[in-house]
Design an enzyme around this catalytic site. Structure first.
Site, PDB file in Angstrom:
ATOM      1  N   ASP A  97       0.820  -1.208   0.000  1.00  0.00           N
ATOM      2  CA  ASP A  97       0.000   0.000   0.000  1.00  0.00           C
ATOM      3  C   ASP A  97       0.859   1.265   0.000  1.00  0.00           C
ATOM      4  O   ASP A  97       1.494   1.583   1.004  1.00  0.00           O
ATOM      5  CB  ASP A  97      -0.897  -0.034   1.238  1.00  0.00           C
ATOM      6  CG  ASP A  97      -1.784   1.176   1.365  1.00  0.00           C
ATOM      7  OD1 ASP A  97      -2.050   1.833   0.341  1.00  0.00           O
ATOM      8  OD2 ASP A  97      -2.209   1.478   2.495  1.00  0.00           O
ATOM      9  N   ASP A 293      -1.963   5.856  -5.237  1.00  0.00           N
ATOM     10  CA  ASP A 293      -2.239   4.922  -4.148  1.00  0.00           C
ATOM     11  C   ASP A 293      -2.590   3.524  -4.656  1.00  0.00           C
ATOM     12  O   ASP A 293      -3.671   3.293  -5.177  1.00  0.00           O
ATOM     13  CB  ASP A 293      -3.389   5.488  -3.313  1.00  0.00           C
ATOM     14  CG  ASP A 293      -3.737   4.625  -2.109  1.00  0.00           C
ATOM     15  OD1 ASP A 293      -3.027   3.632  -1.854  1.00  0.00           O
ATOM     16  OD2 ASP A 293      -4.714   4.955  -1.421  1.00  0.00           O
TER      17      ASP A 293
END
Length: 410
Positions: A97, A293
């Protein structure tokens, strides 16, 4: 006879650990949101406080102070890979992430009522010869509750068992990570992944823990301090993509990489000049900030602007916070073009719509979602997997920049 200086150089090179180029296969699973929707679960309860909460503030407070809601509920995460923790390695499936900075996995010491812990892999410090006790408590706030536990230190292997898989691997020694003993709500029960490996900057690390990639950099385990993502847009393809540590792979992209400077070293934040929907609508007028992201599947923007965008592409809201587009109209919809670093990054209607199964039928969902991120972290756009799937993405810590190139369709 070789000159002493040259001999010392050769001996030094032989003694130094070889910097690796590491490939981690990524696998695509059904997201928590889709799983809950298909089962008829109470998704609206999960998103009542917003689908994503990790951007609520710009950075966590110092240890001992209040920690803001830094991490979202990961309902939309879809791409996972495997790492190992301990000696010998205990394998875990994690979301890599770029929108957070901490590593955590479930602990063998999780609470009796933590159902999510029962059905996921758990770290057992008693089975690792390289475990070092820390014991500091950690607490990460989510929209649906609080994930908590304590910190420990051990060796992290990426991938988990590289020798068995035939892949080159690295071992990051003395890595501090979170052992989660309590996981909030029902989000993690439905999740296909065990934990999270954050790859953003140290500034947003809870408890000021050194992130895995920063530790890897300090130990000089890769030749270049960069990592790159290829996400395969074919829903049936396995592996679903690849994370490469230490370099890039030109087979995954066309043409040269174009770079954007990171504007704030917290998330992987860049400046975006504008967003055009066909020739009729311009959003992000005058410029805005955007986060790249890998842990979000959609493209997220301010609520009012995304509402205009959804209207322009004929999307209608569903109760679960998603927008639906009639599948027969997808081919007629306008392109959405993002302007970054003076270059245009086009998303066709096929790129920004997602075909999913619901109730035995195929429906088409919009790849955009509205969410207002308050200052000081926001306002922000979030460029998730819908964007990264179209554009091979390089995260460069040596020069603090993000590289983009058109992804190859394999």
């Amino acid at each position: 006879m070789q000159p002493p200086s040259l001999l010392l150089l050769v001996l030094g090179l032989l003694a130094a650990p070889a910097a690796a180029l590491v490939r981690i296969p990524l696998h695509k699973f059904t997201s928590v949101r889709r799983t809950m929707t298909e089962l008829g679960g109470p998704v609206e309860d999960l998103i009542a406080k917003g689908p994503i909460s990790k951007y609520a503030q710009g950075a966590p407070a110092v240890t001992g102070g209040p920690i803001p809601e830094m991490l979202r509920n990961y309902m939309d995460a879809q791409y996972y890979g495997e790492i190992g923790i301990g000696t010998p390695p205990q394998c875990f499936t994690v979301v890599f992430d770029t929108g957070s900075s901490n590593l955590w996995v479930p602990s063998i010491h999780c609470k009796l009522l933590d159902i999510a812990c029962w059905i996921h892999h758990k770290y057992n410090s008693g089975k690792s010869s390289t475990y070092v006790k820390n014991g500091t408590s950690f607490d990460i706030h989510y929209g649906s509750g609080s994930l908590s536990g304590y910190l420990s230190q051990d060796t992290v292997s990426v991938p988990c068992k590289s020798a068995l898989s035939g892949l080159a691997g690295i071992k990051v020694e003395r890595q501090t990570f979170g052992e989660a003993t309590k996981q909030p709500g029902i989000t993690f029960i439905a999740a296909k992944f065990d934990g999270i490996l954050g790859m953003a900057y140290p500034r947003i690390s809870v408890n000021n823990v050194l992130p895995v990639f920063d530790n890897l950099m300090q130990q000089k385990l890769v030749e270049k301090n960069i990592f790159s993502f290829y996400l395969n847009r074919d829903p049936n393809a396995q592996p679903g993509g690849e994370l490469m540590l230490g370099g890039t792979d030109s087979k995954y992209y066309k043409g040269p990489l174009s770079y954007l400077n990171v504007t704030r070293k917290a998330y992987w934040q860049v400046h975006m000049e504008q967003v055009d929907v066909g020739s009729s609508l311009t959003l992000c007028k005058g410029g805005c900030e955007a986060i790249v992201d890998t842990g979000t599947s959609l493209i997220v923007g301010p609520v009012d602007e995304v509402r205009e965008l959804q209207k322009a592409i004929g999307a209608v809201p569903l109760i679960q916070g998603e927008y639906m587009i009639p599948c027969e109209k997808v081919s007629t919809l306008p392109d959405v073009t993002l302007k970054l670093g003076g270059k245009l990054y086009k998303l066709s209607s096929e790129d920004y719509t997602l075909k999913v199964s619901q109730g035995g039928k195929t429906i088409c969902l919009s790849g955009f979602m509205g969410m207002d991120i308050p200052p000081p972290g926001g306002p922000l756009w979030i460029l998730g997997d819908v964007f990264i799937g179209c554009y091979y993405t390089v995260f460069d810590r040596d020069q603090n920049r993000v590289g983009l190139a058109q992804a190859t369709r394999l």
